[in-house]
Design a protein around this motif. Structure first.
Motif, short mmCIF file in Angstrom:
data_model
loop_
_atom_site.label_atom_id
_atom_site.label_comp_id
_atom_site.label_asym_id
_atom_site.label_seq_id
_atom_site.Cartn_x
_atom_site.Cartn_y
_atom_site.Cartn_z
N ARG A 1 -2.42 -3.55 5.77
CA ARG A 1 -1.67 -4.38 4.83
C ARG A 1 -1.41 -5.74 5.45
O ARG A 1 -1.26 -5.88 6.66
CB ARG A 1 -0.37 -3.72 4.42
N LEU A 2 -1.38 -6.77 4.59
CA LEU A 2 -1.02 -8.11 5.01
C LEU A 2 0.39 -8.40 4.52
O LEU A 2 0.67 -8.31 3.32
CB LEU A 2 -1.99 -9.14 4.44
N SER B 1 -0.42 -3.01 10.29
CA SER B 1 0.00 -1.65 9.93
C SER B 1 -1.06 -0.59 10.22
O SER B 1 -1.28 0.32 9.44
CB SER B 1 0.42 -1.56 8.45
N SER B 2 -1.70 -0.71 11.38
CA SER B 2 -2.67 0.31 11.77
C SER B 2 -1.99 1.68 11.92
O SER B 2 -2.59 2.71 11.59
CB SER B 2 -3.37 -0.08 13.07
N SER B 3 -0.75 1.71 12.40
CA SER B 3 -0.06 2.98 12.59
C SER B 3 0.33 3.59 11.25
O SER B 3 0.17 4.80 11.03
CB SER B 3 1.18 2.80 13.47
N GLY C 1 6.20 9.20 6.24
CA GLY C 1 5.54 8.38 7.25
C GLY C 1 6.53 7.55 8.04
O GLY C 1 6.41 7.42 9.27
N GLN C 2 7.52 6.99 7.35
CA GLN C 2 8.53 6.22 8.07
C GLN C 2 9.36 7.11 9.00
O GLN C 2 9.69 6.72 10.12
CB GLN C 2 9.46 5.51 7.09
N ILE D 1 10.28 0.44 5.86
CA ILE D 1 9.40 1.31 5.07
C ILE D 1 8.31 0.54 4.32
O ILE D 1 7.45 1.15 3.70
CB ILE D 1 10.23 2.14 4.07
N MET D 2 8.30 -0.80 4.42
CA MET D 2 7.35 -1.55 3.60
C MET D 2 5.89 -1.21 3.92
O MET D 2 5.05 -1.16 3.01
CB MET D 2 7.58 -3.04 3.76
N ASP D 3 5.59 -0.96 5.20
CA ASP D 3 4.20 -0.68 5.58
C ASP D 3 3.70 0.60 4.92
O ASP D 3 2.61 0.64 4.34
CB ASP D 3 4.09 -0.54 7.10
#
Length: 525
Positions: free
Chosen positions: A90-91, A212-214, A242-243, A256-258
């Motif tokens: 994500r950007l 956001s590779s993780s 995920g978070q 949590i945005m990613d």
């Protein structure tokens, strides 16, 4: 004479020629062994679209050709079903680290992505293998047992499971992947795990780039587990889990945005998220002939760097001070961004100290409400500016979204609206550096270069992204920027001896893409 010459020529042509040594050695060797059968795996697609991104096609090809690592000690068996899922990078267009203060953020799913394959096992082993781990100096595979999540018949705490994964630094990365199994148990999404599983991951997302590779591998893994155990979890539920994995098992203090973006994002649309805690507001398309690209600086970056943690800690210190000194209704749910810029200026600015030592804060106010950071008594924190950044950023994001929507609604004046949006990006970048205390010299140069070339070269705005401190710059572009990019990349390499990478394109989030289900059949022919 002529008859004698013809006879001599005939005899010469008929005389045997002695073979060369190399030729003799070749013909005297035994015949080669017949070719051995190449072991392969037949695949039958049970579910999923035939139109697939390159990463999925590549993963399926590795399955069919029985890649040795994919079917190695920590990988798949050569029969049974494999669920294949995909989650994009994500950007961070606007908002960034203000997410943990309840800000509105604006995020674009990118073309780069992580792919996860998930296969059920008959035993209670949980295995993970990553093609990328060895490239980063880690052990590529690891396994644990479902029983490792329990002590004396009781489910362990998050802290105990964090220690389980962090005990060996070379395999700690598996917490991002296998931690999802524990989160399902701890958050009571399942009563028990009926069987083990193997997960194989492959990603083309640059690591430590702020992309956001993780989160991508967390979401891809959780979505595969979701289908494996038939849990029917939604995109938002997957993002929340995920978070939890990243915060409580890995120990990285992210918002949590990613996870929401990589789970629920839509191709070519920027997702507006209100992080109070996780409201998806709308997906906004880009205006005509407009792009958002990333410039990956290749500068060293760490998402758990002390600067980021200190900035977050100071913001929650400020929240605690305002709650106890002013008792404002807007802050009862612990979101700083419920304060308007005007109310902050009028009511709060003078209450907050510019700097405050941790020891003094703890003596007067106690710990903050943040569950993933702790106030260090020996550190001095810049409190006021760390509170200012998310409050002002929240307002900037909302204005940015309106300008982008106006550009969509008013194509003849698209450039005028983009200029206004771009100014907000530059203001965000300034605030990141001077209010939030984040940034790097390399990233600063990229932003300055974009701004110097400006609209005449197709650039309308730029800002640092994500957790700051290196990583990637988001750039708002309109029209052809190819020559401008060449100039920026050349100047950057000359200054830092680094080849910045241009990140372009958008793709579906994990749930918009769906999943592919393959049946594997071992083939010896």
């Amino acid at each position: 004479m002529e008859e004698n010459k013809a006879e001599e020529d005939e005899q010469r042509n008929e005389a045997p020629v002695a073979p060369s040594a190399s030729y003799a050695s070749r013909i005297m060797q035994p015949p080669p062994e017949p070719p051995q059968p190449i072991e392969s795996v037949k695949t039958e697609q049970i579910f999923g679209s035939d139109a697939k991104p390159y990463e999925i096609v590549e993963f399926e090809s590795m399955l069919r050709y029985a890649d040795g690592q994919m079917f190695g000690k920590y990988g798949f068996e050569k029969d049974g079903e494999v669920v294949i899922t995909r989650a994009p990078a994500r950007l961070d267009v606007m908002g960034g680290i203000a997410d943990y203060c309840g800000a509105n953020v604006f995020e674009l799913p990118l073309e780069h992505a992580a792919v996860a394959g998930c296969q059920a096992r008959a035993d209670r082993q949980l295995k993970a293998f990553s093609f990328n781990a060895a490239l980063e100096g880690y052990q590529p595979g690891h396994q644990i047992s479902i029983d490792d999540f329990y002590a004396n018949g009781n489910l362990k705490s998050y802290e105990q499971v964090r220690q389980l994964f962090s005990a060996n630094p070379h395999t700690a990365w598996t917490g991002y992947v296998l931690g999802g199994f524990f989160a399902l148990l701890k958050e009571q999404r399942v009563d028990r795990l009926p069987h083990g599983a193997a997960l194989v991951l492959k990603s083309n997302i640059p690591m430590r780039a702020g992309l956001s590779s993780s989160a991508a591998i967390e979401v891809a893994a959780l979505k595969g587990i979701n289908h494996l155990y038939r849990l029917n979890l939604s995109a938002l539920e997957i993002a929340r889990l995920g978070q939890i994995v990243e915060n409580r098992i890995v120990g990285a203090p992210c918002g949590i945005m990613d996870q929401i973006t990589v789970a629920a994002g839509q191709k070519d649309k920027i997702l507006s998220i209100l992080c109070q805690p996780d409201q998806m507001l709308e997906a906004v398309p880009l205006p005509p002939h407009t792009r958002l690209i990333g410039l990956h600086s290749k500068a060293k970056r760490s998402t758990s760097s002390s600067a980021y943690i200190d900035t977050r800690t100071a913001a929650f210190m400020g929240l605690t001070i305002l709650q106890k000194e002013l008792d404002l209704d807007e802050l009862r749910e612990n979101y700083l961004c419920r304060l308007s810029v005007e109310d902050f200026r009028r009511k709060c600015w003078e209450v907050l100290p510019a700097r405050m030592k941790g020891e003094r804060f703890l003596d007067r106010y106690g710990e903050t409400v943040d569950t993933v950071t702790r106030v260090d008594p020996q550190k001095t924190y810049r409190v006021r500016s760390r509170v200012e950044h998310p409050i002002y950023e929240h307002a900037r994001v909302q204005q940015f979204i309106e300008h982008l929507k106006n550009a969509n609604a008013d194509p003849p004046n698209v450039r005028r609206h983009l200029v206004k949006a771009g100014k907000l990006m530059y203001a965000s970048d300034w605030s990141y550096r001077f209010r939030a205390g984040l940034g790097s010299l390399q990233v600063d140069q990229l932003v300055r270069s974009v701004r110097t070339i400006g609209v005449r070269g197709g650039f309308y705005g730029a800002k640092i992204t994500g957790g700051g401190g290196g990583g990637t710059v988001a750039v708002l572009c309109h029209g052809d920027t190819s020559n401008s990019l060449i100039q920026i990349l050349a100047a950057y390499k000359l200054a830092w001896a680094l080849d910045a990478e241009v990140i372009t394109g958008s793709s579906s989030g994990a749930f918009e893409f769906g999943h592919v289900l393959l049946k594997l059949i071992k083939d010896e022919t």
